[in-house]
Scaffold this motif. Structure first.
Motif, mmCIF file in Angstrom:
data_model
loop_
_atom_site.group_PDB
_atom_site.id
_atom_site.type_symbol
_atom_site.label_atom_id
_atom_site.label_comp_id
_atom_site.label_asym_id
_atom_site.label_seq_id
_atom_site.Cartn_x
_atom_site.Cartn_y
_atom_site.Cartn_z
ATOM 1 N N VAL A 67 0.842 -1.200 0.000
ATOM 2 C CA VAL A 67 0.000 0.000 0.000
ATOM 3 C C VAL A 67 0.875 1.247 0.000
ATOM 4 N N GLU A 68 1.878 1.263 0.880
ATOM 5 C CA GLU A 68 2.754 2.434 0.989
ATOM 6 C C GLU A 68 3.527 2.671 -0.306
ATOM 7 N N LYS A 69 3.947 1.610 -0.947
ATOM 8 C CA LYS A 69 4.729 1.734 -2.172
ATOM 9 C C LYS A 69 3.887 2.256 -3.336
ATOM 10 N N HIS A 70 2.631 1.803 -3.438
ATOM 11 C CA HIS A 70 1.815 2.124 -4.608
ATOM 12 C C HIS A 70 0.588 2.985 -4.306
ATOM 13 N N ASN A 71 0.406 3.403 -3.037
ATOM 14 C CA ASN A 71 -0.721 4.262 -2.642
ATOM 15 C C ASN A 71 -2.080 3.643 -2.976
ATOM 16 N N THR A 72 -2.195 2.334 -2.765
ATOM 17 C CA THR A 72 -3.445 1.659 -3.104
ATOM 18 C C THR A 72 -4.568 1.924 -2.102
ATOM 19 N N TRP A 73 -4.267 2.638 -1.023
ATOM 20 C CA TRP A 73 -5.347 3.104 -0.137
ATOM 21 C C TRP A 73 -6.319 3.967 -0.937
ATOM 22 N N GLY A 86 -23.100 -2.413 2.809
ATOM 23 C CA GLY A 86 -23.514 -2.610 4.191
ATOM 24 C C GLY A 86 -22.511 -3.389 5.013
ATOM 25 N N THR A 87 -21.777 -4.290 4.359
ATOM 26 C CA THR A 87 -20.834 -5.145 5.081
ATOM 27 C C THR A 87 -19.530 -5.258 4.297
ATOM 28 N N LEU A 88 -18.513 -5.739 4.978
ATOM 29 C CA LEU A 88 -17.237 -5.991 4.322
ATOM 30 C C LEU A 88 -17.412 -7.018 3.204
ATOM 31 N N GLN A 89 -18.196 -8.053 3.456
ATOM 32 C CA GLN A 89 -18.372 -9.105 2.456
ATOM 33 C C GLN A 89 -19.014 -8.568 1.181
ATOM 34 N N GLU A 90 -19.942 -7.631 1.317
ATOM 35 C CA GLU A 90 -20.553 -7.021 0.134
ATOM 36 C C GLU A 90 -19.490 -6.313 -0.704
ATOM 37 N N PHE A 91 -18.591 -5.622 -0.044
ATOM 38 C CA PHE A 91 -17.528 -4.910 -0.750
ATOM 39 C C PHE A 91 -16.572 -5.884 -1.430
ATOM 40 N N ILE A 92 -16.196 -6.954 -0.727
ATOM 41 C CA ILE A 92 -15.275 -7.943 -1.290
ATOM 42 C C ILE A 92 -15.897 -8.626 -2.505
ATOM 43 N N THR A 93 -17.180 -8.978 -2.411
ATOM 44 C CA THR A 93 -17.877 -9.611 -3.533
ATOM 45 C C THR A 93 -17.930 -8.672 -4.731
ATOM 46 N N TYR A 94 -18.218 -7.398 -4.467
ATOM 47 C CA TYR A 94 -18.259 -6.393 -5.529
ATOM 48 C C TYR A 94 -16.901 -6.304 -6.233
ATOM 49 N N LEU A 95 -15.833 -6.245 -5.451
ATOM 50 C CA LEU A 95 -14.484 -6.180 -6.014
ATOM 51 C C LEU A 95 -14.197 -7.395 -6.897
ATOM 52 N N ASP A 96 -14.542 -8.534 -6.374
ATOM 53 C CA ASP A 96 -14.241 -9.785 -7.072
ATOM 54 C C ASP A 96 -14.939 -9.870 -8.424
ATOM 55 N N HIS A 161 -4.729 -8.158 -3.826
ATOM 56 C CA HIS A 161 -4.112 -7.294 -2.815
ATOM 57 C C HIS A 161 -5.163 -6.475 -2.069
ATOM 58 N N LEU A 162 -6.061 -5.819 -2.810
ATOM 59 C CA LEU A 162 -7.065 -4.961 -2.187
ATOM 60 C C LEU A 162 -7.993 -5.754 -1.269
ATOM 61 N N MET A 163 -8.429 -6.904 -1.721
ATOM 62 C CA MET A 163 -9.316 -7.731 -0.899
ATOM 63 C C MET A 163 -8.600 -8.227 0.351
#
Length: 348
Positions: A67-73, A86-96, A161-163
């Motif tokens: 994250v620090e190297k590539h500013n992926t935050w 609403g939840t972390l899982q919703e976000f992870i599923t969306y990313l995937d 990486h993000l997930m």
């Protein structure tokens, strides 16, 4: 010159929305711990940060280094704005489920309506568009390198990486404090929603952020206020299409709801910032005129890094701001200090 008004049209302004979520707190925590330039100015002490780092798993540490190297935050924050999760899982599923071009497009920063076509083409792999975006953002310390990374990286690896880093930080840092953090964020959001019925949008933004004056600008129809505790005392500013975002520091009253004598966070920070001889000298030097870092350094005969550190403290207390590379004293903020203190002392 006098103006003859022959219209009833009033100056347009923006609407204000307030959203709160542990997912914002999660992504901002990842941003904070990897921001080596600002971490020593955050409310959380260096010792606390070091203790936290030692408690993290090796895989999360490795993810944070990436994250620090590539500013992926920045990618995490931009992706969180794409819909309500609403939840972390919703976000992870969306990313995937995002396809490659969509992911790159959303992760490339929004820099204005007229650059949207460049953003789309860059996400499709167009080198010329990518380079033009980099040129347009060369005044930002990390945007050009970040844009290059997003446009050229392997999307499968980026998703992974993000997930991973989002899930690990949530489980290791957020979840143990989930109930407490949820209460703080909900209380603060509610206080801003209630105040929105009493203040106009511009006054509400200034009050919530502790002193940021944000005037209406073309193509921005909404200001989104998002409370956060991890980056106190800083406001983090962001841009999404049609929206100006302020991730603002939660108020003391939201953290300590049962302490009726708790002073305003910025009242404390302003007095702390002024409780130092070097910073008082800077305030006097800046009164009435804007100065560059070099001019302040020459005037005070101090090391540039020391002066910069003091200026960061004054900026975080909303007493000083930057404008076109120069430092400017917010004289109204200084002059209102006595009124703020008197209000606190006399408040029932």
């Amino acid at each position: 010159m006098d103006v003859l008004h022959m219209t009833s049209r009033k100056r347009e302004t923006y609407e204000v929305r307030v959203e709160a979520s542990l997912l914002w707190e999660c992504a901002l925590g990842i941003a904070a711990i990897t921001n080596t330039r600002l971490i020593d100015t955050l409310e959380k002490t260096n010792a606390s940060w070091e203790k936290l780092k030692k408690s993290l798993t090796g895989s999360l540490i490795q993810g944070l280094e990436y994250v620090e190297k590539h500013n992926t935050w920045k990618s995490l924050l931009l992706l969180l704005h794409q819909r309500e999760f609403g939840t972390l899982q919703e976000f992870i599923t969306y990313l995937d489920e995002l396809d490659d071009e969509e992911l790159k497009y959303y992760c490339i920063p929004y820099i204005g309506l007229k650059f949207q076509e460049l953003r789309k083409l860059a996400s499709k792999g167009d080198v010329t568009s990518r380079n033009k975006l980099k040129e347009q953002t060369d005044d930002n310390p990390y945007y050009p390198g970040y844009i290059e990374f997003i446009c050229t990286t392997n999307v499968h690896n980026l998703k992974k990486h993000l997930m991973s880093v989002m899930t690990s930080w949530y489980e290791e840092v957020i979840r143990p404090e989930q109930e407490t953090l949820t209460g703080i964020l909900k209380r603060d959001r509610q206080s801003k929603v209630e105040m929105s019925e009493k203040l106009n949008p511009e006054a509400l933004v200034e009050w919530a952020t502790g002193g940021i004056t944000y005037l209406p600008e073309p193509a921005v129809h909404t200001v989104l206020l998002i409370p956060q505790s991890i980056y106190r005392p800083w406001n983090i500013e962001g841009d999404v299409e049609g929206v100006k975002v302020f991730y603002y520091p939660v108020a003391n009253e939201s953290i300590y709801p049962d302490d009726k004598n708790m002073p305003s966070y910025f009242l404390v920070q302003k007095h702390k910032a002024l409780g130092d001889e070097a910073r008082l000298r800077m305030v006097k030097f800046l009164k009435g005129s804007e100065r560059t870092l070099q001019e302040i350094t020459n005037e005070l005969d101090m090391g540039k890094s020391t002066v910069h550190h003091h200026l960061k403290i004054l900026r975080s207390a909303r007493l000083v701001e930057t404008r076109d590379g120069k430092y400017h004293l917010k004289e109204n903020a200084v002059q209102s200090l006595s009124n703020e203190l008197n209000h606190y002392l006399t408040e029932e």
